[in-house]
Design an enzyme around this catalytic site. Structure first.
Site, PDB file in Angstrom:
ATOM      1  N   HIS B 102       0.827  -1.210   0.000  1.00  0.00           N
ATOM      2  CA  HIS B 102       0.000   0.000   0.000  1.00  0.00           C
ATOM      3  C   HIS B 102       0.861   1.261   0.000  1.00  0.00           C
ATOM      4  O   HIS B 102       1.846   1.331   0.736  1.00  0.00           O
ATOM      5  CB  HIS B 102      -0.857   0.067   1.263  1.00  0.00           C
ATOM      6  CG  HIS B 102      -2.051  -0.823   1.262  1.00  0.00           C
ATOM      7  ND1 HIS B 102      -1.962  -2.196   1.356  1.00  0.00           N
ATOM      8  CD2 HIS B 102      -3.383  -0.536   1.184  1.00  0.00           C
ATOM      9  CE1 HIS B 102      -3.188  -2.699   1.347  1.00  0.00           C
ATOM     10  NE2 HIS B 102      -4.066  -1.725   1.240  1.00  0.00           N
ATOM     11  N   ASN B 134       8.079  -4.108   3.480  1.00  0.00           N
ATOM     12  CA  ASN B 134       6.646  -3.804   3.627  1.00  0.00           C
ATOM     13  C   ASN B 134       6.124  -4.202   5.008  1.00  0.00           C
ATOM     14  O   ASN B 134       5.416  -3.439   5.651  1.00  0.00           O
ATOM     15  CB  ASN B 134       5.857  -4.530   2.533  1.00  0.00           C
ATOM     16  CG  ASN B 134       4.356  -4.316   2.636  1.00  0.00           C
ATOM     17  OD1 ASN B 134       3.891  -3.233   3.001  1.00  0.00           O
ATOM     18  ND2 ASN B 134       3.585  -5.348   2.311  1.00  0.00           N
TER      19      ASN B 134
HETATM   20 MG    MG Z   1       2.271  -2.031   3.563  1.00  0.00          MG
END
Ligand code: MG
Ligand code: MG
Lengths: 261, 261
Positions: B102, B134
């Site tokens: 994201h 991440n």
């Molecule tokens: Mg993430």
């Protein structure tokens, strides 16, 4: 002012279309940092320090030789309309081994000294291999576009750099390109030129060229660099001449197309 | 219609500012393929098949826990507002070894199910190293941003991918990045996150983070990734929060700044 208000039935005056709207008649590929010059329109990529694309419109009457117009009076110069962080400079090119290659070709804009001068802004340059490319095969493609423009009603040319992915030794695909100078001007791996020409009123042909930015043997015919339009569009991230009316396009890369577009 | 014309002295009604104008209060870095979602604004790069940038606005009252909102109800899905040539697909990521990371963090948009759902559009994803990035260090930076947002009046976050040049063995600088899947989604070499927070009315601090998209040791403190803002701007090709009023910015990366900005 003392102008009386127009009534809704008054006819609007017939203003000539702006030069930019003529040039961009078949659609803007994008709207990022547009530069509308006297005789061409450019979208600048501040990340690569060269253009996304440059669009030109040529007609036979625009291709006449004007003896006063002198290319040797032109200077390559930075485009100070761009924020200093994102400009390219003459120093970036110096000693790099690359030419400052025109995207909108100087030879297409010889109707006024200002028009040709504006093709020398560094926003209109990309690092190009000199001998064997800019001065040779790429120049052949530019000359071919001018030949078409002299013969047809209207000719539209979209030109730009590309950064194509290649398979490397590990079997994966990578985009890799050199950057030059303090401004890190990107050296494109390829250049495209798409030529749309009106052969009779509202009938068009299109040729899409994709050339590697490298020494190309003189004997290679330019038709060898024809590619499907969507190959350029997918790599570039934009659509090209997408406002051509359905059915108006009769040939692509010399081949007749059916009712589909 | 029967609405009477307004006279110039009529007061315009006090409409609440649009959410987009709140989020983008300190300027748009660019206007390329804007996607205005319910709670964040994104500019999409059709060439790399991931965003140029994503902008968020957080406030303490927006950070409250709403138990009904459920991340596990969300699905990663292609953003069909983008032309099919330029979309990324779930299949591009499958088997690539990269997470769908994201940019606008899901955890920042928990006030409505629609808000959090929209963070799962693939336009808001970039290929990120999973373990060690991440799920770890990058997540630490996201959590730090949320911690700031809970304490300050207003917090603005600009996040995006970068493709930085490196010197190779031949002594020249190159940009090189992997692309994955049929859509050739670019794997960024780095990610940036710039956090602007209002510590008291009209007084701001800014922190600019730049992290490599690779496994980062857990013990590395996030402050190690502070960089000058212009390092991100020059590489990204856009200006960040450039509408901050002169003098309102008091600290950058924890250091007080003088009257200059
Ligand atoms: Mg993430
Ligand atoms: Mg040339």
């Amino acid at each position: 002012s003392s102008t009386p208000p127009m009534s809704p039935t008054d006819k609007l005056p017939d203003l000539p279309p702006s030069r930019a709207s003529q040039i961009m008649k078949f659609g803007y590929p994008g709207f990022d940092n547009l530069r509308t010059f006297e005789d061409f329109v450019l979208s600048y990529d501040r990340k690569t320090r060269t253009a996304h694309w440059v669009c030109e419109h040529l007609t036979p009457d625009r291709m006449v030789y004007v003896p006063d117009i002198d290319r040797s009076k032109c200077d390559f110069r930075p485009d100070e309309s761009i924020h200093s962080y994102f400009q390219s400079q003459n120093e970036d090119y110096r000693g790099s081994g690359y030419d400052r290659g025109h995207l909108a070709a100087a030879g297409n804009h010889r109707r006024s000294q200002n028009s040709i001068n504006q093709t020398f802004f560094l926003t209109n340059m990309s690092p190009q291999v000199g001998k064997g490319f800019n001065r040779d095969k790429w120049n052949d493609v530019e000359k071919y576009a001018r030949k078409l423009a002299k013969k047809h009603l209207n000719t539209y040319i979209l030109t730009g750099p590309l950064y194509l992915a290649r398979k490397e030794a590990d079997g994966h695909m990578y985009v890799r390109y050199k950057v030059i100078g303090k401004s890190q001007v990107a050296v494109p791996t390829h250049f495209f030129k798409v030529i749309l020409y009106e052969t009779s009123p509202n009938n068009f042909e299109l040729e899409a060229f994709l050339l590697p930015n490298e020494v190309i043997p003189d004997e290679t015919p330019i038709e060898k660099f024809h590619v499907p339009l969507d190959a350029i569009e997918r790599a570039a991230g934009f659509l090209i001449f997408d406002k051509i009316p359905k059915g108006a396009l009769k040939k692509v890369n010399g081949k007749s197309i059916g009712g589909f577009w």
